[in-house]
Design an enzyme around this catalytic site. Sequence first.
Site, PDB file in Angstrom:
ATOM      1  N   LYS A  34      43.918  31.061  35.958  1.00 50.38           N
ATOM      2  CA  LYS A  34      45.186  31.777  35.752  1.00 50.38           C
ATOM      3  C   LYS A  34      46.236  31.360  36.775  1.00 50.38           C
ATOM      4  CE  LYS A  34      43.681  35.945  38.248  1.00 50.38           C
ATOM      5  NZ  LYS A  34      43.474  37.413  38.140  1.00 50.38           N
ATOM      6  N   ARG A 129      40.538  49.714  38.656  1.00 51.04           N
ATOM      7  CA  ARG A 129      41.289  48.925  37.694  1.00 51.04           C
ATOM      8  C   ARG A 129      40.563  49.118  36.362  1.00 51.04           C
ATOM      9  NH1 ARG A 129      42.866  42.530  38.194  1.00 51.04           N
ATOM     10  NH2 ARG A 129      40.959  42.356  36.942  1.00 51.04           N
TER      11      ARG A 129
END
Length: 356
Positions: A34, A129
């Site tokens: 990413k 998260r």
Amino acid sequence: MAFLELYKDRLKHNYSYLEKLFKERHIEWGVVTKLLCGNEDYIREVINLGAKEIHDSRISNLEVVKKIDPTVQTVYIKPPAKRSISHVVKYADVSFNSSFTTIKLLSEEAARQNKMHKIIIMIEMGDLREGVLGENVIEFYAKVFELPNINITGIGTNLNCLHGVMPSQDKLIQLSLYKQLIEAKFNRDIPWVSGGTSVTIPLLLKEMRPMGINHFRVGEILYFGLNLFTMKTVEGMKDDVFKLYAEIIELYEKPKVPIGELAENPSGELMQINEEDYGKTSYRAIIDIGLLDISPEYLIPDDPKLEVTGASSDMLVIDLGQTTGNYQVGDLLSFKLRYMGALSILNSDYIDKKII
């Protein structure tokens, strides 16, 4: 014009270090790309290293991977959005999930595309998260096992990325126990326990990894060689896979203190004056990058005498001290980057990207 360089030999060195580390411990792993923001040339370099599994949080980046080499296993590493389901099934062989509603949609779409879609179910381990709460794990798996065209290939967790909760032996043992509990309850095999990211590597180096953790997904340490516990370079790894170069476009000796009435600048900052700086001067260089490209806190000058003292949208000011240090207009200054800085630079269309 400022530009970024990726050094192939240093990237290969770090990849080989990690490949050996994992192979000796019988751990499967994939490279997280990413950071590369879909740069096709850079992604190709990673695949050319021998990576057979690529992880990313952007579907368009996984599409690039499949374009380069369709045989690479692609893993989408965040819970898919409802509106991206069809593309996730098309370009991601595996996806990370924590919502039954989403997995049901993946199941339906996989049937339409005549595919078996693999998933890793994420478990909440404290960083708050993504992840299913521990008390709901058994019920959650019971429902997912009933869905067609879905293959649960792993159980995983994410730590450190939001609130900074660090991985520990206890947390990773707990994750491994969830896997054993699920396998015993449903008589199903869960191949991967994906508890490893770059932040978990220090535990591995200290032989503190529970044996049940058999899958890692690694990005930051590959590109920066950074031990995220000590914030120092791992012995035997390279910290300069990336280098940023910016050109000096002005160089003058100027007062250290602004002249005139002060107000907030466009960034909303009100400069704090150090009284000791009144009447003093220093040599100040302006370079051709700015806040649009990177936040100064993520820059590490190769010349330790340089100090970033200010920034506007398109320019950074560097304090050279009491001499020019033999720098002049047109010279290039080089910088190592912190992770978030490299992410900004790689996502900027204004910075050229080169391979060395």
